[in-house]
Design a protein around this motif. Structure first.
Motif, short mmCIF file in Angstrom:
data_model
loop_
_atom_site.label_atom_id
_atom_site.label_comp_id
_atom_site.label_asym_id
_atom_site.label_seq_id
_atom_site.Cartn_x
_atom_site.Cartn_y
_atom_site.Cartn_z
N THR A 65 -6.93 -9.98 3.54
CA THR A 65 -5.95 -10.70 4.34
C THR A 65 -4.93 -9.80 5.03
O THR A 65 -4.61 -10.01 6.18
CB THR A 65 -5.17 -11.70 3.45
OG1 THR A 65 -4.61 -10.99 2.34
CG2 THR A 65 -6.09 -12.79 2.93
N ASP A 66 -4.44 -8.79 4.36
CA ASP A 66 -3.36 -7.98 4.90
C ASP A 66 -3.57 -6.54 4.47
O ASP A 66 -3.49 -6.22 3.28
CB ASP A 66 -2.02 -8.52 4.36
CG ASP A 66 -0.82 -7.75 4.89
OD1 ASP A 66 -0.99 -6.75 5.61
OD2 ASP A 66 0.30 -8.17 4.57
N ALA A 67 -3.82 -5.66 5.41
CA ALA A 67 -4.14 -4.27 5.10
C ALA A 67 -2.95 -3.51 4.51
O ALA A 67 -3.12 -2.41 4.01
CB ALA A 67 -4.63 -3.55 6.35
N GLU A 72 -11.48 -4.74 -7.44
CA GLU A 72 -12.70 -4.41 -6.72
C GLU A 72 -12.78 -2.91 -6.43
O GLU A 72 -13.84 -2.30 -6.56
CB GLU A 72 -12.80 -5.19 -5.41
CG GLU A 72 -13.15 -6.64 -5.60
CD GLU A 72 -13.16 -7.43 -4.31
OE1 GLU A 72 -12.90 -6.86 -3.21
OE2 GLU A 72 -13.42 -8.64 -4.37
N TYR A 73 -11.65 -2.32 -6.07
CA TYR A 73 -11.62 -0.87 -5.82
C TYR A 73 -12.02 -0.12 -7.09
O TYR A 73 -12.88 0.77 -7.06
CB TYR A 73 -10.23 -0.45 -5.36
CG TYR A 73 -10.07 1.05 -5.26
CD1 TYR A 73 -10.56 1.73 -4.15
CD2 TYR A 73 -9.44 1.78 -6.25
CE1 TYR A 73 -10.43 3.11 -4.05
CE2 TYR A 73 -9.30 3.16 -6.16
CZ TYR A 73 -9.80 3.81 -5.05
OH TYR A 73 -9.66 5.17 -4.95
N TYR A 74 -11.42 -0.50 -8.21
CA TYR A 74 -11.71 0.21 -9.45
C TYR A 74 -13.07 -0.13 -10.04
O TYR A 74 -13.61 0.64 -10.83
CB TYR A 74 -10.56 0.06 -10.46
CG TYR A 74 -9.51 1.09 -10.13
CD1 TYR A 74 -9.75 2.44 -10.37
CD2 TYR A 74 -8.33 0.73 -9.52
CE1 TYR A 74 -8.83 3.41 -10.02
CE2 TYR A 74 -7.39 1.70 -9.16
CZ TYR A 74 -7.65 3.03 -9.42
OH TYR A 74 -6.74 4.00 -9.06
N GLU A 75 -13.66 -1.24 -9.64
CA GLU A 75 -15.06 -1.48 -10.02
C GLU A 75 -15.94 -0.41 -9.38
O GLU A 75 -16.86 0.11 -10.01
CB GLU A 75 -15.51 -2.87 -9.60
CG GLU A 75 -15.04 -3.96 -10.53
CD GLU A 75 -15.49 -5.35 -10.13
OE1 GLU A 75 -15.98 -5.54 -8.99
OE2 GLU A 75 -15.35 -6.26 -10.95
N GLY A 76 -15.66 -0.07 -8.13
CA GLY A 76 -16.40 0.99 -7.46
C GLY A 76 -16.15 2.35 -8.09
O GLY A 76 -17.09 3.12 -8.33
N MET A 125 -8.41 6.92 -0.76
CA MET A 125 -7.96 5.72 -1.43
C MET A 125 -7.41 4.72 -0.41
O MET A 125 -7.74 3.54 -0.45
CB MET A 125 -6.88 6.05 -2.47
CG MET A 125 -6.43 4.85 -3.28
SD MET A 125 -5.26 5.26 -4.58
CE MET A 125 -3.79 5.52 -3.63
N LYS A 126 -6.60 5.21 0.52
CA LYS A 126 -6.02 4.33 1.54
C LYS A 126 -7.11 3.69 2.38
O LYS A 126 -7.07 2.48 2.64
CB LYS A 126 -5.06 5.13 2.42
CG LYS A 126 -4.35 4.30 3.44
CD LYS A 126 -3.38 5.14 4.25
CE LYS A 126 -2.69 4.31 5.30
NZ LYS A 126 -1.75 5.09 6.09
N LEU A 151 0.82 -1.21 0.00
CA LEU A 151 0.00 0.00 0.00
C LEU A 151 0.86 1.26 0.00
O LEU A 151 0.53 2.23 -0.69
CB LEU A 151 -0.95 0.00 1.20
CG LEU A 151 -1.91 1.17 1.32
CD1 LEU A 151 -2.78 1.30 0.07
CD2 LEU A 151 -2.79 1.01 2.55
N LEU A 152 1.96 1.27 0.72
CA LEU A 152 2.84 2.45 0.73
C LEU A 152 3.46 2.68 -0.64
O LEU A 152 3.55 3.83 -1.10
CB LEU A 152 3.92 2.31 1.80
CG LEU A 152 3.42 2.33 3.24
CD1 LEU A 152 4.57 2.06 4.20
CD2 LEU A 152 2.72 3.64 3.58
N ASP A 153 3.87 1.62 -1.32
CA ASP A 153 4.42 1.75 -2.68
C ASP A 153 3.35 2.26 -3.63
O ASP A 153 3.61 3.11 -4.48
CB ASP A 153 4.95 0.40 -3.19
CG ASP A 153 6.18 -0.06 -2.44
OD1 ASP A 153 6.86 0.79 -1.81
OD2 ASP A 153 6.47 -1.27 -2.48
#
Length: 136
Positions: A99-101, A111-115, A89-90, A60-62
Motif C-alpha cells: 500500500t505505501d512504500a 514476508e521479508y524475513y520469510e525470504g 533491504m530498502k 521505512l526511514l525509522d
C-alpha cells in the motif's frame, strides 16, 4: 505444458486472496513454506520493538535508522558493505509494500524475513542475526 485445468487448480491454491495476482508472500508460502514458530517469534519481537505505539506500521526511514547493518553476518564477514545491505533491504521492502512504500506493515516485515529465513540454515543463526541487527 501444464493442461489449463491443472493450471487453474494450482492457481486457486496459490492465489490465497483470489485477487487474480500471485504476490511475493503467496508465492513464498505456497512453494517454499512459512518460517517455523521459533523464527516467527523473534520476528514478532523485533516488530513490536519497532512499533511501540502499535500503530500497525513502521516508517521505512525509522526502520533504517534502527537497523544495525554492521552487525549482520554478511557485513561482519566482509561479503557486503553496510550501505549495500541497507540498499538491498530498502529495495526489498519497497517491492513488498502493498500500500505505501514509506511504511512497512507487520505482514510485509514478516514476508521479508520469510525470504531471509531461507538463507539462514539454523534457528540459532537466524535468532542471533535478528538480535544482533535489531538489538532485541
Amino acid at each position: 505444458m501444464l493442461p489449463q485445468q491443472d493450471f487453474e487448480s494450482v492457481w486457486r491454491v496459490v492465489d490465497e486472496n483470489n485477487d487474480g495476482v500471485i504476490d511475493y508472500g503467496e508465492f513464498m508460502r505456497s512453494f517454499i513454506g512459512e518460517m517455523n514458530e521459533t523464527r516467527r517469534a523473534v520476528v514478532r519481537k523485533v516488530y513490536r520493538k519497532l512499533d511501540p505505539r502499535k500503530c500497525g506500521f513502521v516508517n521505512l526511514l525509522d526502520l533504517q535508522k534502527l537497523y544495525r547493518a554492521r552487525n549482520h553476518p554478511l557485513v561482519a564477514n566482509g561479503n557486503v558493505s553496510e550501505s549495500e545491505l541497507l540498499r538491498q533491504m530498502k529495495e526489498s521492502f519497497a517491492q513488498l509494500c502493498h500500500t505505501d512504500a514509506r511504511n512497512i506493515s507487520y505482514v510485509e516485515f514478516t514476508e521479508y524475513y520469510e525470504g531471509v529465513s531461507l538463507t539462514v540454515p539454523t534457528d540459532a543463526d537466524f535468532i542471533n542475526m535478528m538480535r544482533n541487527c535489531w538489538g532485541v
